[in-house]
Write a protein that holds these residues in place. Structure first.
Motif, PDB file in Angstrom:
ATOM      1  N   GLN A  88       0.825  -1.207   0.000  1.00 35.03           N
ATOM      2  CA  GLN A  88       0.000   0.000   0.000  1.00 35.03           C
ATOM      3  C   GLN A  88       0.862   1.261   0.000  1.00 35.03           C
ATOM      4  N   ARG A  89       1.989   1.241   0.714  1.00 36.10           N
ATOM      5  CA  ARG A  89       2.891   2.398   0.684  1.00 36.10           C
ATOM      6  C   ARG A  89       3.506   2.567  -0.700  1.00 36.10           C
ATOM      7  N   LEU A  90       3.864   1.461  -1.351  1.00 36.41           N
ATOM      8  CA  LEU A  90       4.394   1.533  -2.719  1.00 36.41           C
ATOM      9  C   LEU A  90       3.343   2.089  -3.668  1.00 36.41           C
ATOM     10  N   ALA A  91       2.104   1.627  -3.540  1.00 40.30           N
ATOM     11  CA  ALA A  91       1.031   2.114  -4.413  1.00 40.30           C
ATOM     12  C   ALA A  91       0.756   3.595  -4.180  1.00 40.30           C
ATOM     13  N   ASP A  92       0.800   4.043  -2.937  1.00 30.45           N
ATOM     14  CA  ASP A  92       0.606   5.472  -2.652  1.00 30.45           C
ATOM     15  C   ASP A  92       1.740   6.303  -3.222  1.00 30.45           C
ATOM     16  N   PHE A  93       2.971   5.788  -3.137  1.00 30.28           N
ATOM     17  CA  PHE A  93       4.119   6.506  -3.703  1.00 30.28           C
ATOM     18  C   PHE A  93       3.994   6.608  -5.217  1.00 30.28           C
ATOM     19  N   ILE A  94       3.598   5.516  -5.858  1.00 35.32           N
ATOM     20  CA  ILE A  94       3.448   5.508  -7.321  1.00 35.32           C
ATOM     21  C   ILE A  94       2.309   6.437  -7.730  1.00 35.32           C
ATOM     22  N   ASP A  95       1.215   6.455  -6.968  1.00 35.85           N
ATOM     23  CA  ASP A  95       0.093   7.338  -7.291  1.00 35.85           C
ATOM     24  C   ASP A  95       0.449   8.812  -7.146  1.00 35.85           C
ATOM     25  N   SER A  96       1.428   9.125  -6.305  1.00 38.68           N
ATOM     26  CA  SER A  96       1.811  10.521  -6.124  1.00 38.68           C
ATOM     27  C   SER A  96       2.755  11.014  -7.219  1.00 38.68           C
ATOM     28  N   ARG A  97       3.315  10.119  -8.010  1.00 45.78           N
ATOM     29  CA  ARG A  97       4.243  10.492  -9.070  1.00 45.78           C
ATOM     30  C   ARG A  97       3.475  10.995 -10.292  1.00 45.78           C
ATOM     31  N   PRO A  98       4.106  11.818 -11.129  1.00 49.35           N
ATOM     32  CA  PRO A  98       3.451  12.258 -12.373  1.00 49.35           C
ATOM     33  C   PRO A  98       3.235  11.078 -13.325  1.00 49.35           C
ATOM     34  N   TYR A  99       2.288  11.255 -14.228  1.00 52.15           N
ATOM     35  CA  TYR A  99       1.953  10.162 -15.148  1.00 52.15           C
ATOM     36  C   TYR A  99       3.115   9.786 -16.053  1.00 52.15           C
ATOM     37  N   TRP A 100       3.957  10.735 -16.430  1.00 51.35           N
ATOM     38  CA  TRP A 100       5.036  10.393 -17.350  1.00 51.35           C
ATOM     39  C   TRP A 100       6.073   9.505 -16.672  1.00 51.35           C
ATOM     40  N   ASN A 101       6.233   9.609 -15.331  1.00 51.02           N
ATOM     41  CA  ASN A 101       7.132   8.707 -14.618  1.00 51.02           C
ATOM     42  C   ASN A 101       6.636   7.274 -14.692  1.00 51.02           C
ATOM     43  N   ARG A 102       5.338   7.107 -14.480  1.00 47.78           N
ATOM     44  CA  ARG A 102       4.763   5.772 -14.545  1.00 47.78           C
ATOM     45  C   ARG A 102       4.873   5.205 -15.958  1.00 47.78           C
ATOM     46  N   ALA A 103       4.611   6.049 -16.948  1.00 45.69           N
ATOM     47  CA  ALA A 103       4.696   5.597 -18.331  1.00 45.69           C
ATOM     48  C   ALA A 103       6.107   5.133 -18.666  1.00 45.69           C
ATOM     49  N   ALA A 104       7.101   5.894 -18.264  1.00 42.12           N
ATOM     50  CA  ALA A 104       8.491   5.536 -18.564  1.00 42.12           C
ATOM     51  C   ALA A 104       8.887   4.235 -17.872  1.00 42.12           C
ATOM     52  N   VAL A 105       8.497   4.082 -16.618  1.00 41.60           N
ATOM     53  CA  VAL A 105       8.859   2.863 -15.882  1.00 41.60           C
ATOM     54  C   VAL A 105       8.184   1.646 -16.502  1.00 41.60           C
ATOM     55  N   TYR A 106       6.912   1.746 -16.844  1.00 37.49           N
ATOM     56  CA  TYR A 106       6.198   0.597 -17.401  1.00 37.49           C
ATOM     57  C   TYR A 106       6.733   0.226 -18.782  1.00 37.49           C
ATOM     58  N   VAL A 107       7.033   1.215 -19.600  1.00 43.58           N
ATOM     59  CA  VAL A 107       7.563   0.915 -20.929  1.00 43.58           C
ATOM     60  C   VAL A 107       8.948   0.275 -20.816  1.00 43.58           C
ATOM     61  N   LEU A 108       9.796   0.801 -19.938  1.00 43.50           N
ATOM     62  CA  LEU A 108      11.127   0.218 -19.767  1.00 43.50           C
ATOM     63  C   LEU A 108      11.066  -1.174 -19.142  1.00 43.50           C
ATOM     64  N   MET A 109      10.085  -1.410 -18.268  1.00 46.34           N
ATOM     65  CA  MET A 109       9.922  -2.734 -17.671  1.00 46.34           C
ATOM     66  C   MET A 109       9.502  -3.776 -18.702  1.00 46.34           C
ATOM     67  N   SER A 110       8.814  -3.346 -19.747  1.00 50.09           N
ATOM     68  CA  SER A 110       8.287  -4.303 -20.719  1.00 50.09           C
ATOM     69  C   SER A 110       9.324  -4.727 -21.762  1.00 50.09           C
ATOM     70  N   LEU A 111      10.417  -4.032 -21.889  1.00 49.23           N
ATOM     71  CA  LEU A 111      11.369  -4.315 -22.958  1.00 49.23           C
ATOM     72  C   LEU A 111      12.292  -5.528 -22.738  1.00 49.23           C
ATOM     73  N   PRO A 112      12.874  -5.758 -21.546  1.00 52.39           N
ATOM     74  CA  PRO A 112      13.812  -6.883 -21.406  1.00 52.39           C
ATOM     75  C   PRO A 112      13.255  -8.265 -21.752  1.00 52.39           C
ATOM     76  N   PRO A 113      12.013  -8.617 -21.398  1.00 46.76           N
ATOM     77  CA  PRO A 113      11.540  -9.940 -21.828  1.00 46.76           C
ATOM     78  C   PRO A 113      11.499 -10.095 -23.353  1.00 46.76           C
ATOM     79  N   LEU A 114      11.200  -9.004 -24.047  1.00 48.98           N
ATOM     80  CA  LEU A 114      11.197  -9.075 -25.514  1.00 48.98           C
ATOM     81  C   LEU A 114      12.610  -9.209 -26.063  1.00 48.98           C
ATOM     82  N   ILE A 115      13.582  -8.616 -25.398  1.00 50.66           N
ATOM     83  CA  ILE A 115      14.967  -8.701 -25.850  1.00 50.66           C
ATOM     84  C   ILE A 115      15.546 -10.083 -25.552  1.00 50.66           C
ATOM     85  N   PHE A 116      15.303 -10.603 -24.337  1.00 45.66           N
ATOM     86  CA  PHE A 116      15.886 -11.885 -23.952  1.00 45.66           C
ATOM     87  C   PHE A 116      15.200 -13.071 -24.614  1.00 45.66           C
ATOM     88  N   ALA A 117      13.902 -13.094 -24.622  1.00 52.52           N
ATOM     89  CA  ALA A 117      13.168 -14.273 -25.093  1.00 52.52           C
ATOM     90  C   ALA A 117      11.996 -13.825 -25.937  1.00 52.52           C
TER      91      ALA A 117
END
Length: 189
Positions: A88-117
């Protein structure tokens, strides 16, 4: 007060402001949350199927996809992870961040599985994580201008003499230096 406002007031977190601070449409917020929740579960399930190939590179990509799906679930749907203490503390911290931070983190998180496998399982699992990042990127862009504001901006762009236009120069109808041409040298001198 509309029905959507009443439902939002009932679903609000304790201490949350009743008035939204941004101009993001409600359907875009809910679609971002829904894509994150569904995408997290799908990424974890398909990450297990990526790990089954027993190749070292595929196992790394599958484990990354499982972890990325779990982080997405913790951020977007913390009610699904009540058994973990600090979600819940992590979710509150993420909710307080601007939308572009979340977008960048999610897009970068999605790339390594496509690169590796790269495969159909990693494509769809990471694709939903990428979709969530794209939706938050659209939220970061903000609300579209009204038709009148867009008309005024287009008129200002087409009229360069008007002060403050996008193509305004100090002197009307002056050509930039790059269009003056190269000097011509006469070899007969």
């Amino acid at each position: 007060m509309s029905i959507q406002d009443k439902i939002s007031a009932l679903m609000a977190r304790p201490g949350q402001d009743p008035v939204a601070k941004d101009d993001v449409p409600w359907w875009l917020k809910f679609s971002g949350r829904a894509a994150g929740t569904v995408g997290g579960f799908l990424a974890m399930a398909l990450g297990v199927s990526v790990c089954i190939s027993f190749s070292a590179v595929n196992i790394i990509g599958g484990i990354w996809q499982i972890l990325a799906g779990f982080v997405l679930i913790c951020c977007e749907a913390p009610c699904c992870c009540l058994f973990i203490d600090h979600v819940q503390r992590l979710a509150d911290f993420i909710d307080s961040r601007p939308y572009w931070n979340r977008a960048a983190v999610y897009v970068l998180m999605s790339l390594p599985p496509l690169i590796f496998a790269f495969g159909i399982s990693s494509f769809f699992g990471s694709g939903f994580i990428f979709l969530t990042g794209a939706l938050y990127g659209m939220m970061a862009l903000g609300k579209k201008a009204s038709a009148e504001e867009m008309r005024q901006a287009a008129n200002a762009e087409n009229n360069p003499v008007q002060a403050g236009g996008m193509r305004s120069n100090l002197v009307a109808h002056a050509q930039p230096i790059s269009f003056s041409g190269a000097p011509v040298f006469d070899s007969n001198v």
